[in-house]
Write an enzyme that holds these catalytic residues in place. Sequence first.
Site, short mmCIF file in Angstrom:
data_model
loop_
_atom_site.label_atom_id
_atom_site.label_comp_id
_atom_site.label_asym_id
_atom_site.label_seq_id
_atom_site.Cartn_x
_atom_site.Cartn_y
_atom_site.Cartn_z
CB CYS A 81 -0.87 -0.02 1.26
SG CYS A 81 -1.89 1.43 1.46
CB CYS A 130 -6.69 2.05 1.77
SG CYS A 130 -6.54 2.34 3.54
#
Length: 339
Positions: A124, A184
């Site tokens: 991420c 996210c």
Amino acid sequence: MTYDELHRLYHLPFFELLKQGRAVHEANWPEADVQLCTLLSIKTGGCSEDCSYCAQSARYNSGIEVERLMAKDDIMERARAARETGSTRFCMGAAWRGVRGGTQRFEQVLDIVRDVSQLGMEVCVTLGELGPDEAVALKEAGVTAYNHNLDTSPEHYPNIVTTHTYDDRLRTIRNVQEAGMSVCCGGILGLGETIEDRLKMLEVISNFNPQPESVPINSLMPMPGTPLSENAQVDPLDLARMIAVTRIAIPKAKVRLSAGRTRLSDEAQALCFFAGANSIFYGDKLLTAKNPAVEKDQALLAKLGLGTLAPNLSLESPSASLNRPLSPATADEAKCGCC
Ligand code: SAM
Ligand code: DTB
Ligand code: SF4
């Protein structure tokens, strides 16, 4: 979900709300495992933006040391250490307004991502604003998820940040979705917002199409020197309510109990896991702020009998659109003023 639906849920009697959150959690996450994610600030401080909660803004004297982009070897060492302690997701954050293709620093980030993505963890990154080409380049380099929070309601956002807009944030999220990375996206509680602001933020996020793969719920870590340094702590029962409503509104997301756990008791964290949280940041440090020690978290998970989630390396987002349209005045090409 609509604001009215979220409002009705939020104001249920506490145990009724928790019961409903738990039922949705069990139906969607029968193993009840918790995902462990390790954060690393790969470029710290000196940021052009004025986010009033953030120690990394160049506008406030928070006392943190400004650092250049870390060397790849050092990042790899930290990523391997994270994997060894049990993390299945490695999240790299940079104190930038955004990134632009063709710059040396973006090429460096792509090079870092290519190597980190070989380690078998989800990768991420959170680098600020992205255009469509930068999003595609990150996906091709091996990023599985992009973190870009909306932080609060559209109405409260201008009280918190003035150097970029809510629509700028939404545009980046759309670019991430269209490039096939998972999103996210969450927020922070404790920015002086009302409960209504929290639910309006959740209304926007829960109406993304597809819904985000993960939703971090941060509680403000008041950072010295920032305008919000004296804000009061979020009531843990309000946090548990927000987690339960998020679980119900976005059933398949990892709901991440994020910043602020150092100020929560084991009992409050247990309540949040019961309500629907199934992910934490794991490791002694967030980006610049403290997080509980690894041993403390391991002991808590063991006490609660919670297992940990394996990585999902095939994360991606099907063809996507944001249900909340960008306002026409700002829907033109993304502008990045930082590089
Ligand atoms: N510059 C990028 C951006 O703004 O998206 C990435 C880094 S930024 C620090 C990532 C997120 O950390 C923010 O969107 C915010 O939600 C969270 N955050 C930053 N400072 C915080 C604080 N003091 N307390 C809680 N969350 C915080
Ligand atoms: C998120 O929602 N929370 C993390 C991660 N995404 C990047 C960051 C929390 C930062 C807390 C303050 C700090 O460490 O400076
Ligand atoms: Fe902090 Fe990100 Fe805002 Fe910069 S853009 S001040 S790093 S939250």
